[in-house]
Design an enzyme around this catalytic site. Structure first.
Site, mmCIF file in Angstrom:
data_model
loop_
_atom_site.group_PDB
_atom_site.id
_atom_site.type_symbol
_atom_site.label_atom_id
_atom_site.label_comp_id
_atom_site.label_asym_id
_atom_site.label_seq_id
_atom_site.Cartn_x
_atom_site.Cartn_y
_atom_site.Cartn_z
ATOM 1 N N LYS A 116 7.219 -12.041 -4.442
ATOM 2 C CA LYS A 116 6.944 -11.948 -3.009
ATOM 3 C C LYS A 116 7.961 -11.086 -2.258
ATOM 4 C CE LYS A 116 3.654 -14.476 -4.233
ATOM 5 N NZ LYS A 116 2.423 -13.818 -4.616
ATOM 6 N N LEU A 203 6.351 -19.047 11.979
ATOM 7 C CA LEU A 203 5.300 -18.949 13.007
ATOM 8 C C LEU A 203 4.640 -20.316 13.124
ATOM 9 C CD1 LEU A 203 3.798 -15.541 11.801
ATOM 10 C CD2 LEU A 203 5.465 -15.895 13.624
ATOM 11 N N GLU A 287 1.005 -12.309 1.787
ATOM 12 C CA GLU A 287 1.015 -11.945 0.382
ATOM 13 C C GLU A 287 -0.220 -11.106 0.073
ATOM 14 O OE1 GLU A 287 0.404 -15.803 -1.903
ATOM 15 O OE2 GLU A 287 2.192 -16.361 -0.777
ATOM 16 N N ARG A 291 -6.813 -10.107 -7.189
ATOM 17 C CA ARG A 291 -7.979 -10.609 -7.924
ATOM 18 C C ARG A 291 -9.189 -10.671 -6.973
ATOM 19 N NH1 ARG A 291 -5.070 -15.137 -6.070
ATOM 20 N NH2 ARG A 291 -6.356 -16.366 -4.639
ATOM 21 N N VAL A 294 -12.287 -16.676 -4.407
ATOM 22 C CA VAL A 294 -13.357 -17.669 -4.289
ATOM 23 C C VAL A 294 -14.286 -17.285 -3.131
ATOM 24 C CG1 VAL A 294 -13.868 -20.098 -3.759
ATOM 25 C CG2 VAL A 294 -11.886 -19.524 -5.199
ATOM 26 N N ARG A 337 -16.587 -24.892 0.635
ATOM 27 C CA ARG A 337 -16.328 -25.219 -0.770
ATOM 28 C C ARG A 337 -16.654 -26.692 -0.962
ATOM 29 N NH1 ARG A 337 -10.652 -22.372 -2.577
ATOM 30 N NH2 ARG A 337 -10.954 -20.395 -1.469
#
Ligand code: MV4
Length: 453
Positions: A116, A203, A287, A291, A294, A337
């Protein structure tokens, strides 16, 4: 084009990739653990190979078994899906070294975003806004305190090897700092084998807004708008929507352009997501995920683009089939989900699905690998499906979601569908004013009210 692709994953995403392969005339190979022998992915793929016992580390994370399965079936490329090996640079490297194509970015790009501190430095140098804080790793309490004084409390200490919320400490004042810093380092070392930490201004009420990006091997880079993923609990997203109800059109264009510029400058290839915190009309890089995610369907619904097919074409070396003038964002999409969990305690509820009926109708999509009579194994995460709706407006999408939830029948196991019905009645969801803390706060208040009764 590839003739055969191996899918190194399970569940709904394995099915999603098989579907893209079939439409493209590509043969698919499903790998599976012994617990997944009766899965829909095994049934629908052209071929299947058992790669080991149920625990992930023995099967879906077992690199030698997966490479062997690719070799014996003659697959040319491997799609990792999300989770499991999807952001494992070593896996991406080994796939390529063994003569297969990894359907995803280069191992070096995965590596550079996995750390990171490196990720933040990289994107900052390329023009993305970041949260003020330490320029890199923080080595000592003294150095840390000086950075805190400059940034102003509260601050957040993050692990360089963390991500997704693991290994963070919020610090409200200077006298709490020493202990929090020591704890953060110890936990980072224990969890990730790396005690590197860095500091940011904390934040307090941001939203989580992420930009879908795509790059190809010809130097093209585009963005496909944002997804608002602020409805989450313990870093698990429950609802995602596109576009964000909080983002004005001019800000969308500006952040999208910055994101696409970064992708081009990095020479990034494949699908990716740049995650931001968004507060008071300002974006802060958080970040980058290297990939497919979902929640990719909400972007597919508002763009009409098959993101998995695009990943496959780009990995083969074709130029992006889209350019920024051809991408039009149309209407509004929302995804929920659905987990096999108790909707109040969130305790997993694996077991046999005795009755199942999928929702349907105009603007409704159900991405799932379950079927009537299917037994949900206890070894993997509890997501059993995603219900995605599209409407011309956010209001239409919300109404459509409510009616689609009512239509859905899953019996034999507990599911989070009742929780979703409740979310879609809440004022702060309906007016779009929620932030990343809203769900947990509101659930806590609800539990409290129940206690009082
Ligand atoms: C933050 C933050 C506030 N300020 N960074 C959590 C996941 C990890 N990727 C970063 N996270 C956060 N970083 C600063 N400077 C608040 C969070 C955060 C969060 C972010 C997105 C979605 C849900 C969250 C829940 C708690 C904390």
């Amino acid at each position: 084009m590839f003739k055969k692709i191996l899918i190194a994953n399970r569940g709904e995403i394995a099915l999603r990739i098989i579907r893209a392969c079939r439409e493209m005339g590509i043969q698919s190979v499903a790998v599976h653990s012994t617990a997944d022998a009766n899965s829909m992915a095994v049934r629908l793929a052209d071929e299947s190979v058992c790669i080991g016992p149920p625990p992930g580390k023995d099967s879906y994370l077992n690199i030698p078994s997966i490479l062997t399965a690719a070799a014996v079936t003659g697959a040319e490329a491997i799609h990792p899906g999300y989770g499991f090996l999807s952001e494992n640079a070593e896996f991406a490297r080994m796939v390529e070294e063994h003569g297969f194509t990894f359907i995803g970015p280069s191992a070096d790009h995965i590596d550079s975003m996995g750390d990171k501190v490196t990720a933040k430095k990289t994107v900052m140098a390329l023009g993305l806004p970041v949260v003020p804080g330490s320029p890199g790793a923080v080595e000592s309490v003294e150095q840390g305190l000086e950075i805190c004084e400059n940034a102003g409390f509260p601050v957040i200490i993050k692990a360089a090897s963390g991500g997704g919320g693991k290994g963070m400490q919020v610090v409200k004042s200077a006298n709490e700092f020493k202990e929090a810093f020591t704890t953060a380092r110890r936990e980072a070392k224990a969890n990730f084998g790396d005690d590197t930490v860095y500091i940011e201004k904390y934040l307090e009420k941001p939203r989580h807004i992420e930009i879908q990006i795509f790059g190809d091997k010809h130097g093209n880079g585009i963005h496909l708008g944002e997804r608002d993923c602020s409805i989450q609990r313990r870093h698990q997203k429950l609802v995602e929507e596109a576009p964000s109800p909080a983002l004005p059109e001019d800000e969308r264009e500006a952040i999208g352009k910055l994101a696409a510029d970064v992708i081009r400058k990095m020479g990034y290839v494949g699908a990716g997501t740049i995650e931001f915190l968004y507060e008071d009309s300002k974006f802060y890089f958080m970040e980058m995920n290297t990939r497919i995610q979902v929640e990719h369907p909400v972007t597919e619904m508002i763009t009409g683009i098959d993101l998995i097919a695009e990943q496959i074409r780009v990995a083969y070396g074709e130029p992006l089939s889209l350019n920024k003038d051809k991408i039009k964002l149309r209407g509004h999409s929302i995804e929920i989900r659905i987990n096999a969990e108790d909707p109040e305690t969130f305790i997993p509820s694996p077991g046999k699905i005795t009755q199942f009926h999928a929702p349907g109708g105009l603007g409704v999509r159900f991405d799932s690998a379950i079927y009537g009579g299917y037994s949900i194994p206890p070894y993997y995460d509890s997501m059993i499906g995603k219900l995605i709706v599209h409407g011309r407006t956010r209001d239409e999408a919300i109404k459509r979601m409510r009616r689609a939830i009512v239509e859905t029948v899953v019996e034999g196991v507990k599911t989070t569908l009742p929780l979703h019905e409740w979310i879609f009645e809440q004022e702060a969801f309906l007016d779009g004013s929620y932030n990343i803390h809203w769900l947990e706060k509101t659930l806590a208040a609800k539990a409290e009210a129940k206690e009082q009764k």
